[in-house]
Write a protein that holds these residues in place. Structure first.
Motif, PDB file in Angstrom:
ATOM      1  N   ALA A  24      -8.554   0.860 -13.071  1.00 14.77           N
ATOM      2  CA  ALA A  24      -7.520   1.874 -12.919  1.00 14.77           C
ATOM      3  C   ALA A  24      -6.593   1.555 -11.753  1.00 14.77           C
ATOM      4  O   ALA A  24      -5.373   1.672 -11.874  1.00 14.77           O
ATOM      5  CB  ALA A  24      -8.161   3.243 -12.727  1.00 14.77           C
ATOM      6  N   THR A  25      -7.158   1.113 -10.613  1.00 17.87           N
ATOM      7  CA  THR A  25      -6.292   0.812  -9.474  1.00 17.87           C
ATOM      8  C   THR A  25      -5.382  -0.369  -9.804  1.00 17.87           C
ATOM      9  O   THR A  25      -4.212  -0.385  -9.413  1.00 17.87           O
ATOM     10  CB  THR A  25      -7.105   0.479  -8.218  1.00 17.87           C
ATOM     11  OG1 THR A  25      -8.105  -0.464  -8.575  1.00 17.87           O
ATOM     12  CG2 THR A  25      -7.733   1.702  -7.642  1.00 17.87           C
ATOM     13  N   MET A  27      -4.251  -1.149 -12.782  1.00  6.93           N
ATOM     14  CA  MET A  27      -3.221  -0.658 -13.691  1.00  6.93           C
ATOM     15  C   MET A  27      -2.151   0.105 -12.935  1.00  6.93           C
ATOM     16  O   MET A  27      -0.949  -0.094 -13.140  1.00  6.93           O
ATOM     17  CB  MET A  27      -3.855   0.261 -14.748  1.00  6.93           C
ATOM     18  CG  MET A  27      -4.321  -0.449 -15.992  1.00  6.93           C
ATOM     19  SD  MET A  27      -5.521   0.534 -16.915  1.00  6.93           S
ATOM     20  CE  MET A  27      -4.576   1.979 -17.317  1.00  6.93           C
ATOM     21  N   VAL A  28      -2.599   1.003 -12.043  1.00  6.55           N
ATOM     22  CA  VAL A  28      -1.632   1.825 -11.297  1.00  6.55           C
ATOM     23  C   VAL A  28      -0.789   0.945 -10.373  1.00  6.55           C
ATOM     24  O   VAL A  28       0.437   1.080 -10.315  1.00  6.55           O
ATOM     25  CB  VAL A  28      -2.364   2.921 -10.504  1.00  6.55           C
ATOM     26  CG1 VAL A  28      -1.425   3.604  -9.539  1.00  6.55           C
ATOM     27  CG2 VAL A  28      -2.944   3.931 -11.448  1.00  6.55           C
ATOM     28  N   GLY A  29      -1.451   0.013  -9.655  1.00  4.79           N
ATOM     29  CA  GLY A  29      -0.709  -0.863  -8.748  1.00  4.79           C
ATOM     30  C   GLY A  29       0.338  -1.678  -9.499  1.00  4.79           C
ATOM     31  O   GLY A  29       1.502  -1.735  -9.099  1.00  4.79           O
ATOM     32  N   GLY A  51       2.487  -5.234  -6.137  1.00  4.15           N
ATOM     33  CA  GLY A  51       1.758  -4.066  -6.639  1.00  4.15           C
ATOM     34  C   GLY A  51       0.387  -4.446  -7.140  1.00  4.15           C
ATOM     35  O   GLY A  51      -0.609  -3.769  -6.862  1.00  4.15           O
ATOM     36  N   LEU A  54      -1.868  -5.207  -4.164  1.00  2.00           N
ATOM     37  CA  LEU A  54      -2.289  -3.965  -3.501  1.00  2.00           C
ATOM     38  C   LEU A  54      -3.315  -3.225  -4.349  1.00  2.00           C
ATOM     39  O   LEU A  54      -4.305  -2.689  -3.836  1.00  2.00           O
ATOM     40  CB  LEU A  54      -1.074  -3.068  -3.255  1.00  2.00           C
ATOM     41  CG  LEU A  54      -0.190  -3.437  -2.071  1.00  2.00           C
ATOM     42  CD1 LEU A  54       0.917  -2.427  -1.926  1.00  2.00           C
ATOM     43  CD2 LEU A  54      -1.018  -3.476  -0.803  1.00  2.00           C
ATOM     44  N   GLY A  55      -3.083  -3.195  -5.689  1.00  3.88           N
ATOM     45  CA  GLY A  55      -4.027  -2.524  -6.581  1.00  3.88           C
ATOM     46  C   GLY A  55      -5.393  -3.172  -6.530  1.00  3.88           C
ATOM     47  O   GLY A  55      -6.424  -2.494  -6.507  1.00  3.88           O
ATOM     48  N   ILE A  57      -6.636  -4.906  -4.016  1.00  4.67           N
ATOM     49  CA  ILE A  57      -7.279  -4.588  -2.730  1.00  4.67           C
ATOM     50  C   ILE A  57      -7.859  -3.174  -2.770  1.00  4.67           C
ATOM     51  O   ILE A  57      -9.007  -2.945  -2.378  1.00  4.67           O
ATOM     52  CB  ILE A  57      -6.260  -4.709  -1.577  1.00  4.67           C
ATOM     53  CG1 ILE A  57      -5.767  -6.147  -1.452  1.00  4.67           C
ATOM     54  CG2 ILE A  57      -6.887  -4.267  -0.273  1.00  4.67           C
ATOM     55  CD1 ILE A  57      -4.674  -6.314  -0.423  1.00  4.67           C
ATOM     56  N   ALA A  58      -7.057  -2.230  -3.305  1.00  4.85           N
ATOM     57  CA  ALA A  58      -7.527  -0.843  -3.358  1.00  4.85           C
ATOM     58  C   ALA A  58      -8.782  -0.731  -4.209  1.00  4.85           C
ATOM     59  O   ALA A  58      -9.731  -0.033  -3.841  1.00  4.85           O
ATOM     60  CB  ALA A  58      -6.424   0.057  -3.917  1.00  4.85           C
TER      61      ALA A  58
END
Lengths: 71, 241
Positions: A24-25, A27-29, A51, A54-55, A57-58
């Motif tokens: 999910a992170t 996809m969102v990133g 993006g 960052l996604g 890493i998150a």
């Protein structure tokens, strides 16, 4: 996540979280980066790349946190 | 063999339109009515006896209330009991959708991303509104993890924003993907059993039976995970770290 009445369920609930959170992170990133590219700034590939990074890493950070709470 | 995703297609049964919006009745809508009706019927029946020595149905309902209350107390603390009706409704609706969808011929409402997405988004927006109401602008400090050095802030804040935005996505995709994948596997295996005939068909058929049991478990676990994560997100709004 604190312990629930049923230890098997609680552990399973936390473990299942990790996989979907990674996805999910990412996809969102990627989505946020791509929309910045297409609608806000003319930074063609770099918004998407940044993006996604960052996604990633998150997602890994969330997985690490969840795993730490599990142990 | 038939397309394994065919059972998830929805066809309009009663065409309806409200102010230009398409609100036609299809199989999923009928299933949702059935689920709501069944939950209301069961719980009113469990409540009607109200005796000191509980009947079977009544003690199951009491067990359920205790279970959800324990979940809320663990994650949100006693002040979270304000949200008991919401959490209990979510849990019962998702659980009954998952379970009734396992009946042959029924439709699994939770295998539609629209349904789970609206639930997840609604819960997430509500948790943010609750946080803003309780803490005001201080609530934005959830975007800054505690103990972050100042020079890392430009990196950490976007990461936190992404992981916040990922919450409703992962919540909805998890439920939808689990239900859809389970039903596809059941359908494919059963199709194999039929086309295999008596000679070899018993093998995929026994897998179908075993997986069906697993699916019943998954129906419970996914409903539980959805509600406990709802509680956790609400709890984050109550208590800033």
């Amino acid at each position: 996540m604190p312990s629930s009445p049923d230890p098997v369920f609680a552990g399973l609930g936390q473990a299942v979280q990790i996989g979907t959170n990674l996805l999910a992170t990412l996809m969102v990133g990627g989505g946020v980066g791509w929309s910045i590219d297409s609608y806000v700034l003319p930074t063609q590939p770099w918004g998407l790349v940044g993006g996604l990074v960052l996604g990633l890493i998150a997602g890994i950070r969330n997985a690490y946190r969840t795993a730490q709470r599990l142990s | 063999m038939e397309d394994p995703l065919h059972p998830f297609e929805l066809h309009t049964i009663v065409p309806l339109s409200l102010f230009g919006l398409d609100v036609s009745i299809n199989k999923a809508v009928i299933m949702m009515f059935v689920v709501v009706g069944l939950v209301i019927l069961l719980l009113t029946k469990a409540r009607s006896s109200g005796s000191l020595v509980p009947t079977k149905l009544q003690s199951m309902a009491e067990l359920l209330v205790e279970f959800i209350r324990g979940m809320i107390h663990d994650t949100m603390g006693p002040e979270g009991m304000r949200f008991f009706p919401l959490i209990a409704t979510l849990f019962l609706f998702i659980l009954f959708c998952n379970l009734l969808g396992l009946m042959p011929g029924a439709y699994t409402v939770t295998s539609q991303l629209v349904v789970t997405g609206v639930f997840a988004l609604g819960v997430y927006v509500l948790s943010i509104l609750v946080g803003l109401k309780i803490h005001g602008m201080k609530f934005l400090s959830i975007l800054v993890p505690s103990g972050t050095p100042g020079w890392l802030l430009p990196l950490m804040v976007p990461i936190e924003i992404i992981s916040q935005l990922a919450r409703p996505v992962s919540l909805s995709v998890r439920l939808f993907a689990n239900m859809t994948a389970g039903h596809v596997i059941l359908g494919v295996l059963f199709g194999l059993a039929i086309s295999g005939g008596l000679l070899i068909g018993w093998l995929p058929f026994s897998f179908t039976v075993a997986l069906y049991g697993l699916e019943v478990g998954i129906a419970f676990i996914q409903a539980y995970i959805f509600t406990i994560l709802t509680c956790v997100y609400m709890g984050d709004a109550f208590h800033l770290h």
